[in-house]
Enzyme design. Structure first.
Site, PDB file in Angstrom:
ATOM      1  N   ASP A 119       0.846  -1.188   0.000  1.00 14.05           N
ATOM      2  CA  ASP A 119       0.000   0.000   0.000  1.00 14.05           C
ATOM      3  C   ASP A 119       0.883   1.241   0.000  1.00 14.05           C
ATOM      4  O   ASP A 119       1.774   1.377   0.846  1.00 14.05           O
ATOM      5  CB  ASP A 119      -0.914  -0.009   1.225  1.00 14.05           C
ATOM      6  CG  ASP A 119      -2.097   0.931   1.048  1.00 14.05           C
ATOM      7  OD1 ASP A 119      -2.589   1.056  -0.079  1.00 14.05           O
ATOM      8  OD2 ASP A 119      -2.533   1.540   2.042  1.00 14.05           O
ATOM      9  N   HIS A 126      -3.726  14.081   0.783  1.00 15.14           N
ATOM     10  CA  HIS A 126      -3.885  13.231   1.966  1.00 15.14           C
ATOM     11  C   HIS A 126      -2.680  13.360   2.884  1.00 15.14           C
ATOM     12  O   HIS A 126      -2.818  13.501   4.105  1.00 15.14           O
ATOM     13  CB  HIS A 126      -4.068  11.782   1.532  1.00 15.14           C
ATOM     14  CG  HIS A 126      -4.026  10.795   2.654  1.00 15.14           C
ATOM     15  ND1 HIS A 126      -4.939  10.787   3.682  1.00 15.14           N
ATOM     16  CD2 HIS A 126      -3.148   9.777   2.919  1.00 15.14           C
ATOM     17  CE1 HIS A 126      -4.653   9.810   4.528  1.00 15.14           C
ATOM     18  NE2 HIS A 126      -3.570   9.179   4.103  1.00 15.14           N
ATOM     19  N   GLU A 187     -10.188   3.830   4.322  1.00 13.96           N
ATOM     20  CA  GLU A 187      -9.302   4.537   3.395  1.00 13.96           C
ATOM     21  C   GLU A 187      -9.767   4.216   1.980  1.00 13.96           C
ATOM     22  O   GLU A 187      -9.698   3.069   1.540  1.00 13.96           O
ATOM     23  CB  GLU A 187      -7.840   4.129   3.588  1.00 13.96           C
ATOM     24  CG  GLU A 187      -7.247   4.643   4.885  1.00 13.96           C
ATOM     25  CD  GLU A 187      -5.731   4.544   4.931  1.00 13.96           C
ATOM     26  OE1 GLU A 187      -5.161   3.834   4.083  1.00 13.96           O
ATOM     27  OE2 GLU A 187      -5.134   5.175   5.820  1.00 13.96           O
ATOM     28  N   GLU A 189      -9.359   3.948  -1.722  1.00 16.00           N
ATOM     29  CA  GLU A 189      -8.173   3.819  -2.564  1.00 16.00           C
ATOM     30  C   GLU A 189      -8.497   3.155  -3.894  1.00 16.00           C
ATOM     31  O   GLU A 189      -9.531   2.502  -4.061  1.00 16.00           O
ATOM     32  CB  GLU A 189      -7.108   2.973  -1.855  1.00 16.00           C
ATOM     33  CG  GLU A 189      -6.710   3.467  -0.481  1.00 16.00           C
ATOM     34  CD  GLU A 189      -5.495   2.735   0.070  1.00 16.00           C
ATOM     35  OE1 GLU A 189      -4.739   2.150  -0.741  1.00 16.00           O
ATOM     36  OE2 GLU A 189      -5.320   2.736   1.297  1.00 16.00           O
ATOM     37  N   ASP A 222      -8.584   0.167   2.734  1.00 15.14           N
ATOM     38  CA  ASP A 222      -7.553  -0.272   3.666  1.00 15.14           C
ATOM     39  C   ASP A 222      -7.988   0.140   5.071  1.00 15.14           C
ATOM     40  O   ASP A 222      -7.558   1.167   5.597  1.00 15.14           O
ATOM     41  CB  ASP A 222      -6.210   0.362   3.294  1.00 15.14           C
ATOM     42  CG  ASP A 222      -5.049  -0.263   4.039  1.00 15.14           C
ATOM     43  OD1 ASP A 222      -5.110  -1.467   4.325  1.00 15.14           O
ATOM     44  OD2 ASP A 222      -4.077   0.455   4.327  1.00 15.14           O
ATOM     45  N   ARG A 226      -6.864   3.786  13.852  1.00  8.65           N
ATOM     46  CA  ARG A 226      -5.951   4.931  13.951  1.00  8.65           C
ATOM     47  C   ARG A 226      -5.249   5.022  15.297  1.00  8.65           C
ATOM     48  O   ARG A 226      -4.083   5.440  15.366  1.00  8.65           O
ATOM     49  CB  ARG A 226      -6.713   6.232  13.678  1.00  8.65           C
ATOM     50  CG  ARG A 226      -7.315   6.337  12.302  1.00  8.65           C
ATOM     51  CD  ARG A 226      -6.282   6.233  11.205  1.00  8.65           C
ATOM     52  NE  ARG A 226      -6.878   6.516   9.891  1.00  8.65           N
ATOM     53  CZ  ARG A 226      -6.247   6.392   8.736  1.00  8.65           C
ATOM     54  NH1 ARG A 226      -4.991   5.970   8.730  1.00  8.65           N
ATOM     55  NH2 ARG A 226      -6.848   6.668   7.606  1.00  8.65           N
ATOM     56  N   GLN A 229      -2.627   2.301  15.244  1.00  5.57           N
ATOM     57  CA  GLN A 229      -1.621   2.692  14.249  1.00  5.57           C
ATOM     58  C   GLN A 229      -0.706   3.799  14.786  1.00  5.57           C
ATOM     59  O   GLN A 229       0.517   3.756  14.607  1.00  5.57           O
ATOM     60  CB  GLN A 229      -2.316   3.163  12.974  1.00  5.57           C
ATOM     61  CG  GLN A 229      -1.372   3.646  11.876  1.00  5.57           C
ATOM     62  CD  GLN A 229      -2.120   4.243  10.686  1.00  5.57           C
ATOM     63  OE1 GLN A 229      -3.350   4.229  10.645  1.00  5.57           O
ATOM     64  NE2 GLN A 229      -1.386   4.774   9.735  1.00  5.57           N
ATOM     65  N   LYS A 242      -3.440  -1.955  10.722  1.00  2.00           N
ATOM     66  CA  LYS A 242      -3.987  -2.126   9.380  1.00  2.00           C
ATOM     67  C   LYS A 242      -4.091  -3.585   8.937  1.00  2.00           C
ATOM     68  O   LYS A 242      -4.814  -3.891   7.985  1.00  2.00           O
ATOM     69  CB  LYS A 242      -3.133  -1.367   8.357  1.00  2.00           C
ATOM     70  CG  LYS A 242      -3.265   0.143   8.423  1.00  2.00           C
ATOM     71  CD  LYS A 242      -2.346   0.811   7.435  1.00  2.00           C
ATOM     72  CE  LYS A 242      -2.551   2.318   7.406  1.00  2.00           C
ATOM     73  NZ  LYS A 242      -3.789   2.712   6.715  1.00  2.00           N
ATOM     74  N   THR A 246      -8.268  -5.798   4.654  1.00  2.00           N
ATOM     75  CA  THR A 246      -8.265  -4.887   3.512  1.00  2.00           C
ATOM     76  C   THR A 246      -9.288  -5.434   2.526  1.00  2.00           C
ATOM     77  O   THR A 246      -9.202  -6.599   2.127  1.00  2.00           O
ATOM     78  CB  THR A 246      -6.883  -4.819   2.837  1.00  2.00           C
ATOM     79  OG1 THR A 246      -5.919  -4.336   3.768  1.00  2.00           O
ATOM     80  CG2 THR A 246      -6.915  -3.896   1.623  1.00  2.00           C
ATOM     81  N   GLU A 347      -9.211  12.431   8.279  1.00  2.39           N
ATOM     82  CA  GLU A 347      -9.216  13.769   7.673  1.00  2.39           C
ATOM     83  C   GLU A 347     -10.576  14.442   7.797  1.00  2.39           C
ATOM     84  O   GLU A 347     -10.664  15.632   8.116  1.00  2.39           O
ATOM     85  CB  GLU A 347      -8.831  13.671   6.201  1.00  2.39           C
ATOM     86  CG  GLU A 347      -7.429  13.159   5.936  1.00  2.39           C
ATOM     87  CD  GLU A 347      -7.220  12.903   4.455  1.00  2.39           C
ATOM     88  OE1 GLU A 347      -6.995  13.876   3.714  1.00  2.39           O
ATOM     89  OE2 GLU A 347      -7.309  11.729   4.032  1.00  2.39           O
TER      90      GLU A 347
END
Length: 403
Positions: A119, A126, A187, A189, A222, A226, A229, A242, A246, A347
């Site tokens: 990834d 971002h 996430e 993607e 993904d 947080r 992480q 993570k 996925t 975000e």
């Protein structure tokens, strides 16, 4: 903050077809035997294996397997033969009679064996947004960010197909603090599914040939814890934040289907090194959407991703690492300049400081148990109009373990 639009795809529709050619693998439908390679056709699913045998299609033996592994290994010349033949079949509905399965009777299966999952961190907006959240008094971008595509090597064994529930993970969240994540995130993607010859170990894939290794594109979520992480990524990681899941689309859109979506990359300063420059350094003009419980909360644009698909492959192999059929590369979170274009709740909510308001009066800093997330995307179609990629969805289940 909410975009407030109703979801065009009802909750629970785990095999919603894309608009345009795509391939996947399904099981079920009441027929005996293993899973089969399939393609979406309206509200039905085309059994490509049986059609290939009946119509003497190219590479019928590869299409009669329980997944796409054999076709991925065959390489681009074989892919183009299959895609060209399939396009002819889809243009003549009479040929499809007897080979269609009702979509309500089949379930998606992971369409290929994931060899390696890497990834990346390819979106400048971002990276800037996250940098401002975690390093408010420093430069948002790290000094190396604009010199090379950054990424992490993920866990291939926990890549799951769209519709698979995601159990809230547990882990360490700080000194002496462990338990279920309180900051479960998405996430949004783009995923690139690779195939063909992996080349010779020690010999990098040149940028000019990088796109020859991309079979097709999926949407990818993904999932990220947080708080776990953030605690483990000092400085290494991410790992447990993570690695639990996925999700990818059930349907893979062939790269050739996106021929009208190519776009020049954004201006770069400083100029990347020569191995990252060339005519194939182009991005894909796709617009993603994140839906939470049927409500549109974000529309991230992929058109201005700083690092492009060819660059990701050229950089990944620049140290001599070889590719394998079934490799999966993620773009990293896609985000835009405006709040309603941000591709994750880290975000969107500024790490919980500004929760996202929903139409039912509730709000979210991060995901709650029972939430369903669906990511969709569209892009320019060959011949005009827009095509849609296969969606990726997942529902959050409560924690089942403890530490």
């Amino acid at each position: 903050m909410s975009l407030g639009s109703p979801h065009p795809h009802p909750a629970g529709a785990h095999l919603r077809p894309p608009l345009g050619m795509a391939l996947g693998v399904v099981a079920g439908s009441g027929r005996p035997g293993p899973s089969r390679i399939a393609a979406p056709v309206g509200d039905a699913v085309l059994d490509i294996a049986s059609l290939a045998v009946a119509e003497n299609g190219p590479h019928a033996a590869l299409l009669h397997r329980p997944n796409l592994d054999g076709l991925l290994a065959a390489g681009r010349p074989a892919w183009r033969e299959v895609f060209g033949w399939l396009a002819e079949q889809l243009a003549d509905p009479d040929r499809l009679s007897g080979h269609l399965l009702p979509a309500t009777g089949v379930v998606p299966v992971l369409p290929f064996t994931v060899a390696d999952y890497v990834d990346f961190f390819a979106c400048e907006q971002h990276a800037v947004n996250v940098g401002r959240i975690y390093r408010p008094h420093a430069e948002p971008l790290t000094p190396n960010w604009k010199h090379l595509p950054l990424g992490y090597h993920g866990r291939a064994g926990t890549v799951v197909v769209s519709g698979t529930p995601v159990v809230r993970p547990v882990g360490q969240r700080g000194p002496g603090d462990a338990g279920p994540t309180g900051a479960l995130d998405v996430e949004a993607e783009i995923g690139y599914v690779l195939g063909g010859s992996g080349g010779v170990p020690g010999e990098p894939v040149e940028l000019a040939h990088a796109l020859d290794h991309i079979f097709g594109v999926v949407l990818l979520n993904d999932w990220s814890a947080r708080d776990i992480q953030a605690w483990e990524s000092r400085p290494l990681g991410p790992l447990l934040g993570k690695s639990f899941a996925t999700s990818i689309s059930a349907w893979i859109t062939p790269l050739d289907e996106l021929a009208a979506a190519w776009i020049d990359p954004p201006p770069r300063d400083p100029q990347p090194l020569p191995y990252l420059l060339g005519p194939t350094d182009r991005g894909l003009d796709l617009t993603l959407e994140i839906w939470l419980n049927g409500e549109l909360v974000s529309s991230p644009p992929a058109a201005d991703l700083y690092w492009t698909p060819a660059q990701l492959i050229a950089h990944l192999t620049s140290n001599g690492a070889s590719l394998r059929g079934g490799d999966l590369l993620g773009s990293g979170t896609v985000s835009g300049a405006r709040r309603e274009q941000r591709g994750c709740f880290l975000e969107l909510s500024r790490n919980g400081a500004e929760p996202v308001s929903l139409a039912d009066g509730s709000s979210r800093a991060y995901l709650c148990d029972g939430d369903e997330v669906v990511i969709t995307a569209t892009g320019p179609a060959v011949g005009g109009g827009r095509l849609s990629l296969g969606e990726v969805r997942g529902t959050i289940l409560p924690t089942t373990s403890r530490i």
